[in-house]
Design a protein around this motif. Structure first.
Motif: not given
Length: 848
Positions: A429-430, A452-453, A467-470, A475-476
């Motif tokens: 994705a990234v 990264l987030v 989406r990556v966090s989820e 934690n979002q």
């Protein structure tokens, strides 16, 4: 893809394979790296480009204004700004660990930009000495930088987050020669914890500059170094690569103990750039060739017809050109074991078994039988190889091979393939050109998912970050918070109400999110109405109240603080309003809120009497003002200057009289009014007595003590005046005068006083005064006059006259008294026998 096709892309350096997969065809247009200064961040970070002002270049259709442009690694423009910083020529650029672009100019000033090309204040300076000389070379690391000036001074800043420039030991350039190149060993790799600066100098050798020393290294193990024109320190700080004037590449430990290996590069012209490719090889770049040198064997050459920039990574080196981004890396061992031509490893047989299975060939079962005992290792190799691949199809095939082998392998960890699938999904994705972060799996693990987030968030890739966090169960809140703040900044034209709905729709996804932080950002962007509306949704008063104060909503802040019951929070609001509002407005705000009012009164009683009096007067609480005045009068009394006839007694008495007047306004405080009146009268008399006697012994004593002191001093007229003024009763007067005369042992006056008339208190005070003064003879004058035989008996006993005490007790016919008196004379056998005889007599009379 067949094994032959995969391995055909590899290059062999001694016994190690290297590959150079294409990451991106660059999306930018009309970018010529040879005309620009370039800084590319590691870990697939952004690329900063600005026209090189040290070169004469032809301007085509572009503006003469220099622009700092920031691109993703795939060439997508992220931000740009006009370069207008003074300070001379740009010496160097670097992306710090915080992903801020540090730009060092000739006068020693470092300008910092974030990934959105926004200038970060304040600027960092290397100091006045550096400012006065031109910087000629610089080198960055982590969050620090070092530079060398024309005069041979070396300066460093260890951390831009806490910029404290320091000067290292000074060079003598006349002796050493010109500085040709510069490298640093980061503080974390140095025993002293300070940076080491390595300089290649014109006279030959390497100069090591530290805080307090300069060391010259001209030869290693007896071999001369010669002129060193390029230096590069490995990522772990242990090895140093040096290019010498005779075309040799030397690799040595950073303690210069030996030359580990050397290679003749067949070019006396120094390379434009030198970089470590992981820890296994060194890459050198000339304008048409890339040369990769290993410890053993012939170097590998790659030819290019366009300029390059080398970007070192922990596991390889990225190669940026005008048109593409490639990644030169050592082929992982797991990949070699599967795809090497002619490989018969277990992993290769498993990969081959999948191919046979897809073609429905019985050879698949034969391969599985061959590797049955080593199946877990084969599956692990396929999983590991999949993680190192950039090609989606090859990842999928390798994971299918691992999954196929896992079906026949009960010992293999079941969630290993699932974890790798999850990791690759994030990496793919990234890595997409739209995002442009070509992370390898090793870089991803070193960077960590949380960083990264954060980088995705800073690049405003909020949806992907969310989406990556989820997906990873993280934690979002950070993502949503940054998105909300960015939305506020970018949506100045959207009305507050509409923007609030948009923000709440996302903010409510996170339970513990700080609405106050988003509101603070709205306030910073001059949207106070939006900030106030956001604060209504903040559940924590400790976050809510301070911001309400900052946006000027004091009334709501006070309400929220009092509702919370947190006294510290209430005091915070009170002190804020106290300083900003007029007194009457402040009083009106707290009067309707009991908690705030009571806390204000409690504080003011200790520190702000005058302000508290104003409050009580504004609310009609006159008696409370009176009590404050009375308290102030006592504070006057504590002043050591308020004695010895001090004029301070005047204001003090006036305060009490004011209090008396206020008490008199209400019927409920008649007692306080009368007490205040008498207190003022007494203080006035006591003050006069101190003036006349010149003794500071009267003020703040009681009426009784004042009378007693007057008699002791022989001022009977003053004592009588106090008695008259305060209507002291005759009985009290007798007690006071008797003991006062006994205090000064004026027995004649005491006897005379006793004969003036029959004392209204009897003769008991006279007896007690004489007895306490230990005057038995004087006491005997008054004991016979005591009317009560019990009192006489006890009085005689106190002065040790047993017989007389016994006679008096027998007259009283009190056996219990006789017993008590006997105990008083317990050590006197004769006296005890008298009491026993009398008790026996009383008992006999009682029986008869």
């Amino acid at each position: 893809m067949s094994n032959v096709a995969v391995a055909a892309e590899w290059q062999l350096l001694y016994n190690r394979y290297y590959r150079k997969p294409l990451l991106y065809q660059m999306r930018w247009r009309h970018i010529d790296l040879s005309r620009n200064k370039v800084a590319a961040a590691p870990f697939g970070g952004p690329v900063a480009i600005i026209r090189d002002d040290s070169k004469i270049v032809q301007l085509y259709s572009e503006s003469a204004l220099r622009k700092l442009r920031i691109f993703s690694s795939s060439g997508t423009l992220l931000a740009e700004t006009v370069w207008k910083n003074p300070g001379g020529r740009l010496i160097g650029m670097y992306w710090t660990d915080d992903l801020n672009l540090a730009c060092l100019v000739q006068d020693g000033t470092v300008y910092r930009y974030n990934i959105r090309a926004e200038l970060i204040e304040p600027n960092v300076s290397f100091g006045k000495e550096c400012f006065e000389q031109n910087v000629i070379e610089c080198m960055f690391w982590g969050n620090g930088a070092a530079c060398v000036t024309e005069g041979g001074m070396v300066f460093c800043v260890a951390d831009f987050r806490d910029p404290r420039p320091s000067k290292l030991a000074e060079l003598d350039l006349e002796l050493e020669g010109d500085v040709l190149c510069l490298a640093v060993i980061e503080p974390k790799y140095v025993m002293s914890g300070s940076v080491e600066v390595l300089l290649g100098v014109g006279e030959g050798g390497i100069v090591v500059v530290e805080e307090d020393s300069v060391q010259r290294v001209k030869d290693i193990g007896g071999e001369p170094l010669g002129v060193v024109s390029k230096l590069s320190v490995s990522g772990d700080g242990k090895w140093l690569a040096a290019f010498t004037g005779d075309g040799q590449l030397l690799v040595m430990p950073t303690d210069f103990s030996e030359i580990k290996f050397s290679c003749n590069c067949e070019s006396a012209l120094p390379p434009e750039q030198i970089a470590w490719c992981g820890m296994d090889s060194v890459v050198l770049y000339w304008d048409d060739m890339l040369l990769m040198v290993g410890p053993i064997g012939e170097p590998v050459r790659y030819l290019y017809d366009e300029p390059l920039v080398l970007i070192p990574e922990c596991d390889g080196v990225r190669i940026l050109s005008n048109s593409s981004m490639e990644f030169l890396q050592r082929v992982p061992d797991s990949t070699v074991s599967i795809f090497k031509i002619g490989s018969t490893s277990q992993a290769a047989l498993l990969y081959d078994a999948l191919d046979h299975f897809d073609r429905r060939s019985a050879k698949a079962d034969e391969n599985l039988r061959l590797i049955h005992s080593s199946l877990p290792e084969a599956v692990e190799a396929c999983v590991d190889a999949a993680g190192h691949e950039f090609d989606h199809l090859r990842q999928r095939t390798l994971l299918r091979a691992a999954s196929y082998g896992q079906a026949f392998c009960s010992q293999f960890q079941r969630d290993r393939i699932q974890e790798m699938c999850k990791t690759l999904r994030v990496l793919n994705a990234v890595r997409s050109p739209e995002v442009g972060m070509p992370l390898s799996i090793k870089q991803y693990k070193l960077l960590t998912p949380s960083v990264l987030v954060s980088r995705l968030v800073n690049a405003h890739q909020h949806l992907l970050a969310l989406r990556v966090s989820e997906y990873l169960g993280m934690n979002q809140d950070v993502v949503i918070m940054h998105w909300a703040c960015s939305k506020i900044t970018a949506s100045l034209a959207i009305p507050d109400t509409a923007l609030l709905e948009m923000l709440l729709d996302k903010l409510k996804l996170c339970k513990g999110i700080s609405y106050a932080a988003v509101a603070a950002h709205a306030d910073k962007n001059n949207r106070r109405k939006l900030a106030a509306m956001l604060l209504e949704h903040e559940p924590r008063p400790s976050k809510q109240v301070p911001l309400l104060l900052s946006i000027g909503d004091e009334d709501t802040a006070l309400t929220k603080a009092t509702e919370s019951g947190d006294t510290d929070l209430v005091y915070l609001v009170l002190f804020h309003i106290w300083q900003k509002k007029p007194a009457l407005e402040f009083f009106g705000m707290i009067q309707a809120r009991p908690l705030a009012r009571d806390l204000f009164i409690t504080y003011s009683r200790c520190h702000k009497h005058e302000f508290l009096k104003d409050f009580f007067l504004s609310t009609g609480q006159l008696q409370d003002v009176a009590f404050l005045l009375w308290k102030e009068s006592w504070e006057f009394g504590k002043n050591p200057m308020a004695s010895k006839g001090s004029p301070l007694h005047g204001p003090r008495i006036k305060l009490i009289e004011k209090a008396q007047g206020l008490f008199a306004e209400t019927k409920e405080h008649n007692f306080e009014s009368k007490a205040a009146e008498e207190h003022a009268k007494l203080l006035r008399i006591q003050h006069e007595l101190e003036v006349t006697t010149k003794q500071a012994i009267f003020v703040d004593s009681s009426i009784s003590d004042t009378i007693r002191t007057c008699i002791v001093l022989g001022n009977h007229r003053a004592a009588m005046k106090v008695r008259t003024e305060f209507k002291v009763s005759e009985k009290r007067w007798y007690w006071l005068k008797v003991f006062a005369l006994a205090t000064i042992r004026d027995w004649d006056a005491l006897e005379k006083f006793s004969k003036e008339k029959r004392p209204p208190v009897g003769y008991r005070p006279f007896v007690e005064a004489c007895t306490e003064a230990d005057e038995k003879g004087e006491a005997l004058k008054y004991i016979p006059k005591l009317a009560d035989p019990r009192e006489r008996a006890e009085a005689y006993a106190r002065i040790g006259m047993a017989k007389e005490a016994a006679d008096a007790a027998s007259q009283a016919k009190d056996g219990e008294l006789l017993g008590r008196l006997k105990l008083t004379f317990a050590q006197n056998a004769a006296a005890s026998s008298i009491f026993d005889t009398l008790r026996d007599r009383l008992s006999f009379q009682g029986v008869s």
